[in-house]
Design a protein around this motif. Structure first.
Motif, PDB file in Angstrom:
ATOM      1  N   TRP A 100       0.743  -1.359  -0.093  1.00 48.82           N
ATOM      2  CA  TRP A 100      -0.037   0.090   0.202  1.00 48.82           C
ATOM      3  C   TRP A 100       0.695   1.308  -0.031  1.00 48.82           C
ATOM      4  CZ3 TRP A 100      -5.467   0.660   1.099  1.00 48.82           C
ATOM      5  CH2 TRP A 100      -6.168  -0.656   0.779  1.00 48.82           C
ATOM      6  N   GLU A 101       2.009   1.107   1.007  1.00 48.25           N
ATOM      7  CA  GLU A 101       2.917   2.440   0.824  1.00 48.25           C
ATOM      8  C   GLU A 101       3.348   2.713  -0.272  1.00 48.25           C
ATOM      9  OE1 GLU A 101       6.671   4.132   3.553  1.00 48.25           O
ATOM     10  OE2 GLU A 101       5.376   2.226   4.147  1.00 48.25           O
ATOM     11  N   TYR A 102       4.100   1.717  -1.180  1.00 48.55           N
ATOM     12  CA  TYR A 102       4.631   1.710  -2.230  1.00 48.55           C
ATOM     13  C   TYR A 102       3.479   2.112  -3.372  1.00 48.55           C
ATOM     14  CZ  TYR A 102       7.325   0.367  -6.499  1.00 48.55           C
ATOM     15  OH  TYR A 102       8.244   0.518  -7.531  1.00 48.55           O
ATOM     16  N   ALA A 103       2.447   1.628  -3.400  1.00 48.27           N
ATOM     17  CA  ALA A 103       1.459   2.026  -4.345  1.00 48.27           C
ATOM     18  C   ALA A 103       1.126   3.505  -4.290  1.00 48.27           C
ATOM     19  CB  ALA A 103       0.112   1.287  -4.454  1.00 48.27           C
ATOM     20  N   GLN A 104       0.836   4.161  -2.958  1.00 48.45           N
ATOM     21  CA  GLN A 104       0.474   5.461  -2.934  1.00 48.45           C
ATOM     22  C   GLN A 104       1.669   6.361  -3.329  1.00 48.45           C
ATOM     23  OE1 GLN A 104      -1.107   5.123   1.154  1.00 48.45           O
ATOM     24  NE2 GLN A 104      -2.863   4.106   0.562  1.00 48.45           N
ATOM     25  N   LYS A 105       2.870   6.030  -2.907  1.00 52.64           N
ATOM     26  CA  LYS A 105       3.792   6.768  -3.444  1.00 52.64           C
ATOM     27  C   LYS A 105       3.847   7.009  -4.998  1.00 52.64           C
ATOM     28  CE  LYS A 105       8.994   6.707  -3.636  1.00 52.64           C
ATOM     29  NZ  LYS A 105      10.410   5.725  -3.413  1.00 52.64           N
ATOM     30  N   PHE A 106       3.156   6.244  -5.782  1.00 51.03           N
ATOM     31  CA  PHE A 106       3.443   6.244  -7.171  1.00 51.03           C
ATOM     32  C   PHE A 106       1.755   6.718  -7.610  1.00 51.03           C
ATOM     33  CE2 PHE A 106       7.301   4.055  -6.493  1.00 51.03           C
ATOM     34  CZ  PHE A 106       8.035   4.803  -7.141  1.00 51.03           C
ATOM     35  N   ASP A 107       1.198   7.279  -6.622  1.00 51.47           N
ATOM     36  CA  ASP A 107      -0.128   8.031  -6.995  1.00 51.47           C
ATOM     37  C   ASP A 107      -1.397   7.060  -7.271  1.00 51.47           C
ATOM     38  OD1 ASP A 107       0.808  10.621  -6.962  1.00 51.47           O
ATOM     39  OD2 ASP A 107       1.647  10.250  -9.096  1.00 51.47           O
ATOM     40  N   HIS A 108      -1.228   5.657  -6.610  1.00 50.60           N
ATOM     41  CA  HIS A 108      -2.320   4.794  -6.578  1.00 50.60           C
ATOM     42  C   HIS A 108      -2.886   4.903  -5.059  1.00 50.60           C
ATOM     43  CE1 HIS A 108      -1.344   2.760 -10.298  1.00 50.60           C
ATOM     44  NE2 HIS A 108      -0.109   2.908  -9.966  1.00 50.60           N
ATOM     45  N   PRO A 109      -4.296   4.872  -4.988  1.00 47.08           N
ATOM     46  CA  PRO A 109      -4.931   4.893  -3.618  1.00 47.08           C
ATOM     47  C   PRO A 109      -4.581   3.629  -2.778  1.00 47.08           C
ATOM     48  CG  PRO A 109      -6.698   4.648  -5.376  1.00 47.08           C
ATOM     49  CD  PRO A 109      -5.260   4.963  -6.022  1.00 47.08           C
ATOM     50  N   LYS A 110      -4.373   2.598  -3.755  1.00 47.89           N
ATOM     51  CA  LYS A 110      -4.474   1.155  -3.089  1.00 47.89           C
ATOM     52  C   LYS A 110      -3.670   0.477  -4.256  1.00 47.89           C
ATOM     53  CE  LYS A 110      -8.930  -0.624  -3.735  1.00 47.89           C
ATOM     54  NZ  LYS A 110      -9.856  -1.355  -3.152  1.00 47.89           N
ATOM     55  N   PRO A 111      -3.108  -0.758  -3.840  1.00 50.47           N
ATOM     56  CA  PRO A 111      -2.369  -1.698  -4.930  1.00 50.47           C
ATOM     57  C   PRO A 111      -3.587  -1.989  -6.013  1.00 50.47           C
ATOM     58  CG  PRO A 111      -1.943  -2.353  -2.494  1.00 50.47           C
ATOM     59  CD  PRO A 111      -2.944  -1.428  -2.293  1.00 50.47           C
ATOM     60  N   ASN A 112      -2.627  -1.825  -7.196  1.00 50.32           N
ATOM     61  CA  ASN A 112      -3.917  -2.375  -8.240  1.00 50.32           C
ATOM     62  C   ASN A 112      -3.694  -3.723  -8.856  1.00 50.32           C
ATOM     63  OD1 ASN A 112      -1.164  -1.995  -9.242  1.00 50.32           O
ATOM     64  ND2 ASN A 112      -1.959  -0.500 -10.859  1.00 50.32           N
ATOM     65  N   LEU A 113      -4.676  -4.026  -9.657  1.00 47.66           N
ATOM     66  CA  LEU A 113      -4.429  -5.587 -10.195  1.00 47.66           C
ATOM     67  C   LEU A 113      -3.562  -5.502 -11.372  1.00 47.66           C
ATOM     68  CD1 LEU A 113      -5.810  -8.331 -10.041  1.00 47.66           C
ATOM     69  CD2 LEU A 113      -7.808  -7.740 -11.249  1.00 47.66           C
ATOM     70  N   HIS A 114      -2.955  -6.725 -11.484  1.00 52.48           N
ATOM     71  CA  HIS A 114      -2.071  -6.996 -12.729  1.00 52.48           C
ATOM     72  C   HIS A 114      -3.059  -7.013 -13.753  1.00 52.48           C
ATOM     73  CE1 HIS A 114      -0.183  -8.725  -9.276  1.00 52.48           C
ATOM     74  NE2 HIS A 114       0.830  -9.128  -9.894  1.00 52.48           N
ATOM     75  N   ALA A 115      -2.476  -6.346 -15.119  1.00 54.21           N
ATOM     76  CA  ALA A 115      -3.404  -6.251 -16.210  1.00 54.21           C
ATOM     77  C   ALA A 115      -3.721  -7.779 -16.906  1.00 54.21           C
ATOM     78  CB  ALA A 115      -2.544  -5.596 -17.423  1.00 54.21           C
ATOM     79  N   VAL A 116      -2.664  -8.711 -16.715  1.00 53.93           N
ATOM     80  CA  VAL A 116      -3.073  -9.892 -17.239  1.00 53.93           C
ATOM     81  C   VAL A 116      -4.176 -10.597 -16.651  1.00 53.93           C
ATOM     82  CG1 VAL A 116      -2.175 -12.355 -17.708  1.00 53.93           C
ATOM     83  CG2 VAL A 116      -0.607 -10.484 -17.998  1.00 53.93           C
ATOM     84  N   SER A 117      -4.322 -10.460 -15.283  1.00 52.05           N
ATOM     85  CA  SER A 117      -5.473 -10.987 -14.312  1.00 52.05           C
ATOM     86  C   SER A 117      -6.826 -10.252 -14.847  1.00 52.05           C
ATOM     87  CB  SER A 117      -5.230 -10.408 -13.049  1.00 52.05           C
ATOM     88  OG  SER A 117      -6.181 -11.016 -12.148  1.00 52.05           O
ATOM     89  N   THR A 118      -6.739  -8.902 -15.181  1.00 50.41           N
ATOM     90  CA  THR A 118      -7.938  -8.031 -15.717  1.00 50.41           C
ATOM     91  C   THR A 118      -8.360  -8.729 -17.081  1.00 50.41           C
ATOM     92  OG1 THR A 118      -7.161  -6.169 -14.489  1.00 50.41           O
ATOM     93  CG2 THR A 118      -8.820  -5.822 -16.097  1.00 50.41           C
TER      94      THR A 118
END
Length: 283
Positions: free
Chosen positions: A193-211
């Protein structure tokens, strides 16, 4: 750090990966199969098991490949931009050894603040040397634009303005990205979560391959029920980061007898498209 432009035009690998029914089950779970305990069990149960074709996208995007083909981009701004999977053989073998060679075909400049597009071409062979599938995979490195490179070639798949012929709605489980990581894509933006928010994501995102795997299941169930091996092409653009917990809707338009165009939108906010300019073909 300056981009290593001299890495363009070179082929890397082979990257080898053994798999069996357990690896295929983990991949199926990573794409949402069986989340309700009963849907798409053929991808997660060894009885009469089938291979979810999106499995072909995975060898080119695992951590070993990404670290080997590190052309100097900022990892925190790296997002999957799209891919075009072409299947040369039906995927039916439930165990084996895959060997993938990856060409870094080009680095394209979207301009300052818009990023660099990296084009990879991966060819995957079985242990007998038979070409199974090709994956033209694109990454967008958000913080690496403005280096003076060429523009990327235009490539748009038309989405009709009429109502879709088919729609499938499904909620993405909150732990979906944590499950998908078991396939070998360990980028911290999908769990930290901390890493994701450092790069402007509100929370961890899903892998594109999974989507894309969710969409692939929806398409097969709608148009090729029980016959995923008939899929010959799957192409899409990733147009928005997806955060687990949302509800998605896969919209499909018949294009001809053996193809559709499709997109994946947010079921509660149709202005948000997670996948777009997408098509699937079969025989």
């Amino acid at each position: 750090m300056a981009l290593k432009l001299d890495m363009q035009g070179k082929t890397y690998g082979p990257f080898e990966r053994e798999y069996d029914f357990r690896e295929l089950i983990i991949f199926g779970l990573g794409c949402g199969a069986g989340a309700d305990g009963k849907t798409d069990l053929e991808y997660v149960y060894e009885k009469d098991q089938k291979i979810l074709p999106m499995f072909a996208a995975m060898p080119i995007v695992d951590s070993e490949v990404t670290k080997t083909i590190d052309f100097g981009f900022e990892w925190g701004g790296s997002l999957h931009w799209g891919f075009d999977l072409k299947f040369h053989q039906p995927l039916t073998k439930l165990s084996g050894k895959l060997s993938t060679k990856v060409l870094l075909k080009g680095l394209y400049d979207r301009g300052p603040g818009r990023g660099c597009l990296a084009q990879h071409i991966g060819e995957t062979f079985d242990e007998d040397g038979t070409l199974l599938f090709t994956n033209e995979s694109w990454d967008c490195c958000l913080y690496d634009g403005g280096f003076g490179g060429p523009k990327a070639p235009a490539d748009i798949v038309e989405i009709p303005e009429r109502e879709p012929d088919f729609e499938v709605v499904e909620q993405v489980p909150l732990n979906q990205a944590i499950i998908y990581r078991l396939n070998g894509d360990y980028h911290p933006q999908h769990i930290d979560w901390e890493y994701a928010q450092k790069f402007d994501h509100p929370k961890p995102n899903l892998h594109a391959v999974s989507t894309a795997g969710f969409a692939c299941r929806h398409i097969i169930n709608t148009l090729l029920p029980g016959e995923p091996e008939r899929l010959t092409r799957f192409k899409t653009r990733i147009t928005k980061s997806l955060y687990p917990g949302c509800t998605i809707k896969t919209q499909m338009w018949k294009w001809d007898d053996n193809s559709i165009h499709f997109r994946v939108i947010d079921a509660n906010d149709p202005e948000i498209a997670y996948l777009n300019y997408a098509l699937a073909e079969w025989k």
